[in-house]
Design an enzyme around this catalytic site. Structure first.
Site, PDB file in Angstrom:
ATOM      1  N   CYS A 190      -0.114   4.441  -6.195  1.00 17.13           N
ATOM      2  CA  CYS A 190      -1.270   3.721  -5.763  1.00 17.13           C
ATOM      3  C   CYS A 190      -1.071   2.566  -7.065  1.00 17.13           C
ATOM      4  O   CYS A 190      -1.265   2.713  -8.127  1.00 17.13           O
ATOM      5  CB  CYS A 190      -2.445   4.602  -5.779  1.00 17.13           C
ATOM      6  SG  CYS A 190      -3.934   3.518  -5.340  1.00 17.13           S
TER       7      CYS A 190
ATOM      8  N   THR B  15       0.801  -1.110   0.082  1.00 14.92           N
ATOM      9  CA  THR B  15       0.032  -0.086   0.004  1.00 14.92           C
ATOM     10  C   THR B  15       0.827   1.429   0.172  1.00 14.92           C
ATOM     11  O   THR B  15       1.936   1.068   0.439  1.00 14.92           O
ATOM     12  CB  THR B  15      -1.075   0.012   1.257  1.00 14.92           C
ATOM     13  OG1 THR B  15      -1.597   1.290   1.437  1.00 14.92           O
ATOM     14  CG2 THR B  15      -0.052  -0.062   2.596  1.00 14.92           C
TER      15      THR B  15
END
Length: 229
Positions: free
Chosen positions: A196, A83
């Protein structure tokens, strides 16, 4: 081969990309039937996201620390957080375990510098763009970091959370993101970080006129370098 520890579920689509690419990478580098030695702890994204939205970061840290300790106990030699946004608590996680954490921002910054750039744009979730925990870490490597104007943050967040995490890849959204890359270029960015994992489903190097730095791809490559050294 070292065992790679993964803290995932943020989102599960991101974790699936990490798992797939680590195994493909070992297969490509080693050959035969070789695959990656991994330990994965996957958390509930809905819970983590709700805590993030409420700014309950101590509880987010507790959640990820618990997952990281489980990965460590299962035999991992080092750790990845799958992440970008939840690197907000990376320092707390790193301090809670006895194995090294391979920090995503450090990996990406080194890749940017390896191309001779001194400035780079950053695209990610609204939280990651509006807070400095990730961009400051990148900047600590001697880089100038540009983010899109705040008026674009909601659009990018919608593309990530309403489309990409549900595996919806739309041409109109690709055009919107490429437009943001062009604006970052005009602002002085020599390249752009796709901060991302889900954005890598949408944008490729062929879509942009400046170097694109896909965080997950770079993170995976660095993990393979370490695991196979």
């Amino acid at each position: 081969m070292q065992t790679i520890g993964l803290v995932g579920g943020l989102s599960w689509e991101s974790s699936a990309v990490y798992y797939r690419d680590l195994n493909r990478g070992v297969e490509d580098r080693v050959g035969g039937l070789s695959s990656a030695q991994t330990v994965l702890a996957s958390v509930d994204f809905a819970r983590a996201n709700a805590l993030q939205e409420q700014e309950r970061w101590d509880e987010v840290a507790d959640l990820l620390v618990g997952a990281a300790r489980g990965v460590e106990a299962a035999g991992a030699d080092f750790l990845l957080l799958c992440t970008t946004t939840f690197h907000r608590v990376a320092d707390q996680v790193a301090e809670a375990v006895d194995i090294p954490l391979l920090h995503l921002a450090d990996v990406v910054a080194e890749a940017v510098k390896a191309q001779g750039l001194d400035s780079v744009g950053f695209l990610g979730t609204t939280f990651a763009m509006s807070r400095s925990f990730f961009t400051d870490r990148v900047a600590s490597h001697g880089l100038t970091v540009h983010v899109p104007d705040e008026r674009h943050h909601d659009t990018l967040n919608r593309i990530i959370y309403d489309e990409l995490v549900h595996e919806k890849v739309l041409d109109g959204s690709r055009r919107s993101v490429v437009g943001l890359i062009d604006e970052l270029w005009d602002a002085g960015a020599g390249g752009v970080i796709l901060g991302c994992t889900e954005l890598e489903l949408l944008v490729r190097q062929a879509d942009a006129d400046i170097p694109v730095f896909p965080c997950t791809t770079l993170h995976v490559a660095a993990a393979l370098d370490r695991a196979l050294a």
